[in-house]
Design a protein around this motif. Structure first.
Motif, PDB file in Angstrom:
ATOM      1  N   UNK A  61     143.058 104.166   4.495  1.00 27.94           N
ATOM      2  CA  UNK A  61     144.324 104.741   5.172  1.00 27.94           C
ATOM      3  C   UNK A  61     144.064 105.747   6.325  1.00 27.94           C
ATOM      4  N   UNK A  62     144.855 106.094   7.326  1.00 30.46           N
ATOM      5  CA  UNK A  62     144.595 107.082   8.314  1.00 30.46           C
ATOM      6  C   UNK A  62     145.136 108.360   7.590  1.00 30.46           C
ATOM      7  N   UNK A  63     144.333 109.394   7.401  1.00 28.08           N
ATOM      8  CA  UNK A  63     145.072 110.631   6.645  1.00 28.08           C
ATOM      9  C   UNK A  63     145.134 111.707   7.601  1.00 28.08           C
ATOM     10  N   UNK A  64     144.177 111.991   8.747  1.00 24.34           N
ATOM     11  CA  UNK A  64     144.541 113.096   9.615  1.00 24.34           C
ATOM     12  C   UNK A  64     144.021 112.783  10.791  1.00 24.34           C
ATOM     13  N   UNK A  65     144.073 114.021  11.724  1.00 28.52           N
ATOM     14  CA  UNK A  65     143.621 113.893  12.943  1.00 28.52           C
ATOM     15  C   UNK A  65     142.849 115.118  13.426  1.00 28.52           C
ATOM     16  N   UNK A  66     141.735 114.485  14.051  1.00 29.26           N
ATOM     17  CA  UNK A  66     140.762 115.429  14.384  1.00 29.26           C
ATOM     18  C   UNK A  66     140.406 115.569  15.752  1.00 29.26           C
ATOM     19  N   UNK A  67     139.637 116.532  16.284  1.00 26.94           N
ATOM     20  CA  UNK A  67     139.377 116.582  17.720  1.00 26.94           C
ATOM     21  C   UNK A  67     137.859 116.739  18.017  1.00 26.94           C
ATOM     22  N   UNK A  68     137.402 116.185  18.847  1.00 20.62           N
ATOM     23  CA  UNK A  68     136.097 116.322  19.277  1.00 20.62           C
ATOM     24  C   UNK A  68     135.725 117.494  19.933  1.00 20.62           C
ATOM     25  N   UNK A  92     145.196 118.454  12.007  1.00 20.47           N
ATOM     26  CA  UNK A  92     146.058 118.499  11.143  1.00 20.47           C
ATOM     27  C   UNK A  92     146.184 117.265  10.279  1.00 20.47           C
ATOM     28  N   UNK A  93     146.344 117.147   9.069  1.00 19.49           N
ATOM     29  CA  UNK A  93     146.901 116.218   8.086  1.00 19.49           C
ATOM     30  C   UNK A  93     147.938 115.466   8.528  1.00 19.49           C
ATOM     31  N   UNK A  94     148.172 114.221   8.536  1.00 17.33           N
ATOM     32  CA  UNK A  94     149.228 113.499   8.887  1.00 17.33           C
ATOM     33  C   UNK A  94     150.528 113.812   7.757  1.00 17.33           C
ATOM     34  N   UNK A  95     151.622 113.951   8.060  1.00 20.86           N
ATOM     35  CA  UNK A  95     152.816 114.108   7.132  1.00 20.86           C
ATOM     36  C   UNK A  95     152.778 113.090   6.006  1.00 20.86           C
ATOM     37  N   UNK A  96     152.316 111.867   6.302  1.00 13.69           N
ATOM     38  CA  UNK A  96     152.258 110.717   5.518  1.00 13.69           C
ATOM     39  C   UNK A  96     151.033 109.710   5.991  1.00 13.69           C
ATOM     40  N   UNK A  97     150.298 109.618   5.162  1.00 11.99           N
ATOM     41  CA  UNK A  97     149.073 108.619   5.431  1.00 11.99           C
ATOM     42  C   UNK A  97     149.505 107.314   5.991  1.00 11.99           C
ATOM     43  N   UNK A  98     148.915 106.549   6.612  1.00 11.80           N
ATOM     44  CA  UNK A  98     149.282 105.159   7.230  1.00 11.80           C
ATOM     45  C   UNK A  98     148.207 104.278   6.788  1.00 11.80           C
ATOM     46  N   UNK A  99     148.564 103.439   5.765  1.00  8.61           N
ATOM     47  CA  UNK A  99     147.552 102.462   5.186  1.00  8.61           C
ATOM     48  C   UNK A  99     147.348 101.173   6.018  1.00  8.61           C
ATOM     49  N   UNK A 100     146.158 100.699   5.913  1.00  2.00           N
ATOM     50  CA  UNK A 100     145.592  99.676   6.296  1.00  2.00           C
ATOM     51  C   UNK A 100     146.701  98.454   6.155  1.00  2.00           C
ATOM     52  N   UNK A 101     147.443  98.387   5.026  1.00  3.56           N
ATOM     53  CA  UNK A 101     148.483  97.333   4.735  1.00  3.56           C
ATOM     54  C   UNK A 101     149.542  97.429   5.722  1.00  3.56           C
ATOM     55  N   UNK A 102     150.025  98.803   5.894  1.00  2.90           N
ATOM     56  CA  UNK A 102     151.134  98.908   6.876  1.00  2.90           C
ATOM     57  C   UNK A 102     150.596  98.639   8.372  1.00  2.90           C
ATOM     58  N   UNK A 103     149.405  98.860   8.409  1.00  3.94           N
ATOM     59  CA  UNK A 103     148.910  98.525  10.010  1.00  3.94           C
ATOM     60  C   UNK A 103     148.705  96.997  10.187  1.00  3.94           C
ATOM     61  N   UNK A 104     148.479  96.509   9.260  1.00  2.42           N
ATOM     62  CA  UNK A 104     148.144  94.872   9.290  1.00  2.42           C
ATOM     63  C   UNK A 104     149.494  94.059   9.501  1.00  2.42           C
ATOM     64  N   UNK A 105     150.608  94.820   8.974  1.00  2.00           N
ATOM     65  CA  UNK A 105     152.062  94.234   8.715  1.00  2.00           C
ATOM     66  C   UNK A 105     152.698  94.454  10.105  1.00  2.00           C
ATOM     67  N   UNK A 106     152.373  95.439  10.858  1.00  2.00           N
ATOM     68  CA  UNK A 106     152.997  95.863  11.990  1.00  2.00           C
ATOM     69  C   UNK A 106     152.642  95.095  13.197  1.00  2.00           C
ATOM     70  N   UNK A 107     153.464  94.324  14.005  1.00  2.00           N
ATOM     71  CA  UNK A 107     153.107  93.388  15.018  1.00  2.00           C
ATOM     72  C   UNK A 107     152.727  94.325  16.211  1.00  2.00           C
ATOM     73  N   UNK A 108     153.190  95.732  16.400  1.00  2.00           N
ATOM     74  CA  UNK A 108     152.958  96.567  17.441  1.00  2.00           C
ATOM     75  C   UNK A 108     151.479  96.801  17.322  1.00  2.00           C
ATOM     76  N   UNK A 109     150.680  96.791  16.187  1.00  2.00           N
ATOM     77  CA  UNK A 109     149.401  97.043  15.823  1.00  2.00           C
ATOM     78  C   UNK A 109     148.347  95.895  15.750  1.00  2.00           C
ATOM     79  N   UNK A 110     148.764  94.592  16.147  1.00  2.00           N
ATOM     80  CA  UNK A 110     148.110  93.472  15.929  1.00  2.00           C
ATOM     81  C   UNK A 110     146.754  93.424  16.536  1.00  2.00           C
ATOM     82  N   UNK A 111     146.718  93.973  17.613  1.00  2.00           N
ATOM     83  CA  UNK A 111     145.565  93.828  18.537  1.00  2.00           C
ATOM     84  C   UNK A 111     144.622  95.367  18.409  1.00  2.00           C
TER      85      UNK A 111
END
Length: 141
Positions: A61-68, A92-111
C-alpha cells in the motif's frame, strides 16, 4: 521560470525500511537499488519532486508522501560506482493508505507503472494518477 515537479513511487519492504523509519530519521538515503530502469528514474529526480512511499510485500500500500531533498549521487552501498541514490524526507502520512488491491480495481489507474512495470522499485507517477490517489486517500475505505 518555475520547474514543474515530477512525481514518483518508491517501494520499500516495511520490515527492511518503513515509512516510520523515514519519519524517525527525518531524511533518508534511498540506496541499494540495482535495476537499470530504476537507476534512470533516480538520476532523473530533482530536488522538490514528490514521492509516494509504498510498502511492498507486507501491506502492499501507499502510506505516505516524501520529497526529494538531494539529487542523484553515488550510492554509498555500491563499490562499483554504477548505482545512484537520492535523499528524501517525509512530508506527510496519507490520511488513509491506498492499497494495491484498490489501485488494481480502479480503471483510472490501469496504466500506472506500479501495475504495468510492477518489478520496478522506483517508478514514475503521472500527475493525474498522483491527484487521483490523493483523492482516494482522503475518502473512507
Amino acid at each position: 521560470m518555475t520547474k514543474i515537479k515530477s512525481y514518483w513511487l518508491m517501494k520499500s519492504e516495511p520490515d527492511v525500511y518503513s515509512w516510520d523509519d523515514l519519519v524517525a530519521e527525518g531524511e533518508g538515503t534511498w540506496d541499494g537499488v540495482r535495476n537499470y530502469t530504476a537507476r534512470l528514474h533516480l538520476r532523473a529526480m530533482k530536488k522538490g519532486d514528490m514521492v509516494f512511499f509504498y510498502h511492498s510485500n507486507i501491506g502492499v500500500e501507499i502510506v505516505g508522501i516524501a520529497e526529494v531533498t538531494m539529487e542523484g549521487f553515488q550510492d554509498p552501498t555500491d563499490d562499483t560506482g554504477r548505482w545512484t541514490s537520492v535523499k528524501v524526507k517525509p512530508v506527510r502520512k496519507l490520511p488513509r493508505t491506498v492499497t494495491l488491491k484498490e489501485i488494481k480495481a480502479d480503471p483510472a489507474l490501469a496504466d500506472m507503472d506500479l501495475l504495468t512495470k510492477f518489478r520496478l522499485s522506483v517508478s514514475t507517477v503521472k500527475p493525474d494518477e498522483w491527484d487521483h490517489i490523493l483523492k482516494l486517500a482522503d475518502q473512507p475505505a
